[in-house]
Design a protein around this motif. Structure first.
Motif, PDB file in Angstrom:
ATOM      1  N   TRP A  53      34.134  14.849 -21.756  1.00  0.00           N
ATOM      2  CA  TRP A  53      35.058  14.825 -20.619  1.00  0.00           C
ATOM      3  C   TRP A  53      35.787  16.164 -20.511  1.00  0.00           C
ATOM      4  O   TRP A  53      35.912  16.736 -19.429  1.00  0.00           O
ATOM      5  CB  TRP A  53      36.042  13.666 -20.781  1.00  0.00           C
ATOM      6  CG  TRP A  53      36.827  13.347 -19.544  1.00  0.00           C
ATOM      7  CD1 TRP A  53      36.693  13.896 -18.302  1.00  0.00           C
ATOM      8  CD2 TRP A  53      37.873  12.380 -19.436  1.00  0.00           C
ATOM      9  NE1 TRP A  53      37.595  13.329 -17.428  1.00  0.00           N
ATOM     10  CE2 TRP A  53      38.328  12.406 -18.095  1.00  0.00           C
ATOM     11  CE3 TRP A  53      38.465  11.504 -20.331  1.00  0.00           C
ATOM     12  CZ2 TRP A  53      39.358  11.580 -17.641  1.00  0.00           C
ATOM     13  CZ3 TRP A  53      39.484  10.668 -19.883  1.00  0.00           C
ATOM     14  CH2 TRP A  53      39.928  10.708 -18.551  1.00  0.00           C
TER      15      TRP A  53
ATOM     16  N   LYS B 277      33.672  18.672 -19.114  1.00  0.00           N
ATOM     17  CA  LYS B 277      33.189  18.288 -17.775  1.00  0.00           C
ATOM     18  C   LYS B 277      31.667  18.241 -17.736  1.00  0.00           C
ATOM     19  O   LYS B 277      31.023  18.662 -16.771  1.00  0.00           O
ATOM     20  CB  LYS B 277      33.726  19.257 -16.708  1.00  0.00           C
ATOM     21  CG  LYS B 277      35.243  19.328 -16.666  1.00  0.00           C
ATOM     22  CD  LYS B 277      35.717  20.334 -15.632  1.00  0.00           C
ATOM     23  CE  LYS B 277      37.233  20.489 -15.686  1.00  0.00           C
ATOM     24  NZ  LYS B 277      37.719  21.515 -14.745  1.00  0.00           N
ATOM     25  N   ASP B 278      31.102  17.704 -18.827  1.00  0.00           N
ATOM     26  CA  ASP B 278      29.651  17.634 -18.995  1.00  0.00           C
ATOM     27  C   ASP B 278      29.165  16.269 -18.507  1.00  0.00           C
ATOM     28  O   ASP B 278      29.172  15.288 -19.260  1.00  0.00           O
ATOM     29  CB  ASP B 278      29.295  17.856 -20.469  1.00  0.00           C
ATOM     30  CG  ASP B 278      27.800  17.995 -20.703  1.00  0.00           C
ATOM     31  OD1 ASP B 278      27.012  17.490 -19.875  1.00  0.00           O
ATOM     32  OD2 ASP B 278      27.420  18.587 -21.736  1.00  0.00           O
ATOM     33  N   ILE B 279      28.735  16.218 -17.239  1.00  0.00           N
ATOM     34  CA  ILE B 279      28.311  14.949 -16.651  1.00  0.00           C
ATOM     35  C   ILE B 279      27.131  14.342 -17.403  1.00  0.00           C
ATOM     36  O   ILE B 279      27.102  13.133 -17.690  1.00  0.00           O
ATOM     37  CB  ILE B 279      27.966  15.127 -15.159  1.00  0.00           C
ATOM     38  CG1 ILE B 279      29.248  15.351 -14.344  1.00  0.00           C
ATOM     39  CG2 ILE B 279      27.219  13.904 -14.624  1.00  0.00           C
ATOM     40  CD1 ILE B 279      29.014  15.548 -12.861  1.00  0.00           C
TER      41      ILE B 279
ATOM     42  N   ARG C 112      30.801  10.786 -13.117  1.00  0.00           N
ATOM     43  CA  ARG C 112      31.195  11.678 -12.023  1.00  0.00           C
ATOM     44  C   ARG C 112      32.678  11.491 -11.675  1.00  0.00           C
ATOM     45  O   ARG C 112      33.377  12.463 -11.349  1.00  0.00           O
ATOM     46  CB  ARG C 112      30.302  11.432 -10.802  1.00  0.00           C
ATOM     47  CG  ARG C 112      28.854  11.818 -11.060  1.00  0.00           C
ATOM     48  CD  ARG C 112      27.981  11.770  -9.821  1.00  0.00           C
ATOM     49  NE  ARG C 112      26.595  12.082 -10.147  1.00  0.00           N
ATOM     50  CZ  ARG C 112      26.135  13.304 -10.393  1.00  0.00           C
ATOM     51  NH1 ARG C 112      26.965  14.349 -10.307  1.00  0.00           N
ATOM     52  NH2 ARG C 112      24.861  13.506 -10.691  1.00  0.00           N
TER      53      ARG C 112
ATOM     54  N   VAL D  58      34.750  13.345 -14.376  1.00  0.00           N
ATOM     55  CA  VAL D  58      34.722  14.798 -14.186  1.00  0.00           C
ATOM     56  C   VAL D  58      35.552  15.189 -12.968  1.00  0.00           C
ATOM     57  O   VAL D  58      36.251  16.218 -12.969  1.00  0.00           O
ATOM     58  CB  VAL D  58      33.266  15.300 -14.053  1.00  0.00           C
ATOM     59  CG1 VAL D  58      33.223  16.755 -13.609  1.00  0.00           C
ATOM     60  CG2 VAL D  58      32.535  15.133 -15.390  1.00  0.00           C
ATOM     61  N   ASP D  59      35.518  14.364 -11.933  1.00  0.00           N
ATOM     62  CA  ASP D  59      36.317  14.637 -10.740  1.00  0.00           C
ATOM     63  C   ASP D  59      37.812  14.626 -11.072  1.00  0.00           C
ATOM     64  O   ASP D  59      38.565  15.494 -10.623  1.00  0.00           O
ATOM     65  CB  ASP D  59      36.008  13.592  -9.663  1.00  0.00           C
ATOM     66  CG  ASP D  59      36.796  13.836  -8.386  1.00  0.00           C
ATOM     67  OD1 ASP D  59      36.670  14.927  -7.810  1.00  0.00           O
ATOM     68  OD2 ASP D  59      37.558  12.937  -7.977  1.00  0.00           O
TER      69      ASP D  59
ATOM     70  N   ALA E  58      39.122  15.232 -14.015  1.00  0.00           N
ATOM     71  CA  ALA E  58      39.398  16.407 -14.845  1.00  0.00           C
ATOM     72  C   ALA E  58      39.591  17.643 -13.984  1.00  0.00           C
ATOM     73  O   ALA E  58      40.400  18.529 -14.298  1.00  0.00           O
ATOM     74  CB  ALA E  58      38.262  16.616 -15.838  1.00  0.00           C
TER      75      ALA E  58
END
Length: 311
Positions: free
Chosen positions: A203, A206-208, A244, A247-248, A250
């Protein structure tokens, strides 16, 4: 001069108050809310001290009396909870509890932070367990908790619930099957801690793809803002959608600090912004994947949390 408003002069006070921890533990498991549990215990003691000394002395087991009264108050509250939850904005998640080393002192309202008032963090308060309890009828929940967790005989449970012992046995058995089904593939605490740590690192990066790999394809993420703060109003379903979404968040909330913490006795995460806890996350791990995430953002449910040392 001793009055009912001054129970501290009561020679039986220590015996009566020694039941407080048991009552808090019982009421939290039944209601999923520490604030409501504390209200129940306060009301239970109020009813005890509303009786005359003669009435009190006629009670053979004050502890059993207190447990019966607290359980019946909880049963009534559970009966009305469904209507209250229908008015609740978004999803309702049980109130998360910190590890006892991080319990905040001086809860709002002057609540004592004495260890005797704290909830014992065992497998019967992990978030997955409490969420399953939420799906039960009030009678199922009370019968199961009293018998399977607190070891009350079905004859005693029957008096509290107002059913026959056989009916209470059936209620507890039904509840036990639900709990068993939900925990059939539960991972060990060590494995859960590893996955939660990997989730935190993915997280932060930001590694989807890494997040998707950690989440079950059918995973769900549920948020609880209580209408007081923004969060998804409905559960997010699917590992890719959850990844997703994470990550959004973050990207939209700079300066978010993720900390590994124990949540209801299990490995979890706490997110802080400017040193203030803004979300507490509990996880349910099945096999080698994260199956459920519960994120509590409602500030009224985060009052027990401190900043604590960062990891």
């Amino acid at each position: 001069m001793t009055t009912q408003s001054e129970p501290r002069h009561d020679p039986s006070l220590s015996a009566i108050m020694s039941e407080r921890r048991q009552l808090i533990n019982l009421a939290y498991r039944l209601l999923g809310s520490l604030a409501d549990a504390e209200d129940v215990v306060q009301e239970t003691y109020a009813r005890w001290y509303a009786m005359s000394r003669q009435q009190q002395e006629a009670i053979v087991s004050p502890g059993a009396w207190l447990t019966t009264v607290a359980s019946r108050i909880c049963l009534d509250l559970l009966g009305s909870a469904r209507a209250r939850r229908e008015r609740y904005v978004g999803e309702w998640i049980p109130e998360p509890l910190p590890d006892r080393t991080e319990w905040i002192s001086g809860r709002p309202g002057g609540t004592s932070s004495d260890p005797a008032d704290r909830v014992t963090l065992d497998e019967s308060v992990n978030m997955a367990f409490l969420v399953v309890l939420e799906s039960m009828t009030p009678a199922e929940r009370v019968a199961f908790i009293l018998h399977d967790v607190f070891r009350y005989a079905f004859a005693e449970v029957a008096e509290i619930v107002g059913r026959t012992p056989a009916a209470c046995r059936r209620l507890a058995s039904s509840a036990r099957r639900r709990i068993g089904a939900s925990q059939a593939h539960a991972a060990s605490t060590a494995r859960q801690a590893d996955l939660v740590r990997d989730f935190k690192q993915a997280w932060e990066a930001k590694d989807i793809d890494a997040l998707i790999g950690l989440l079950d394809p059918d995973a769900t993420a549920t948020g609880d803002g209580g209408g007081l703060v923004s969060t998804a109003l409905r559960p997010i379903e699917g590992g890719e959608r959850i990844a997703r979404y994470a990550v959004d968040i973050a990207g939209r909330v700079p300066g978010l600090t993720l900390l590994e913490r124990r949540v209801n006795g299990q490995p979890g995460l706490v997110a802080q912004q400017d040193g203030v806890t803004v979300v507490v996350m509990a996880f349910d791990v099945a096999g080698d994947r994260i199956k459920h995430i519960w994120g509590v953002r409602n500030p009224e449910k985060l009052r027990s949390w401190t900043a604590g040392p960062q990891h």
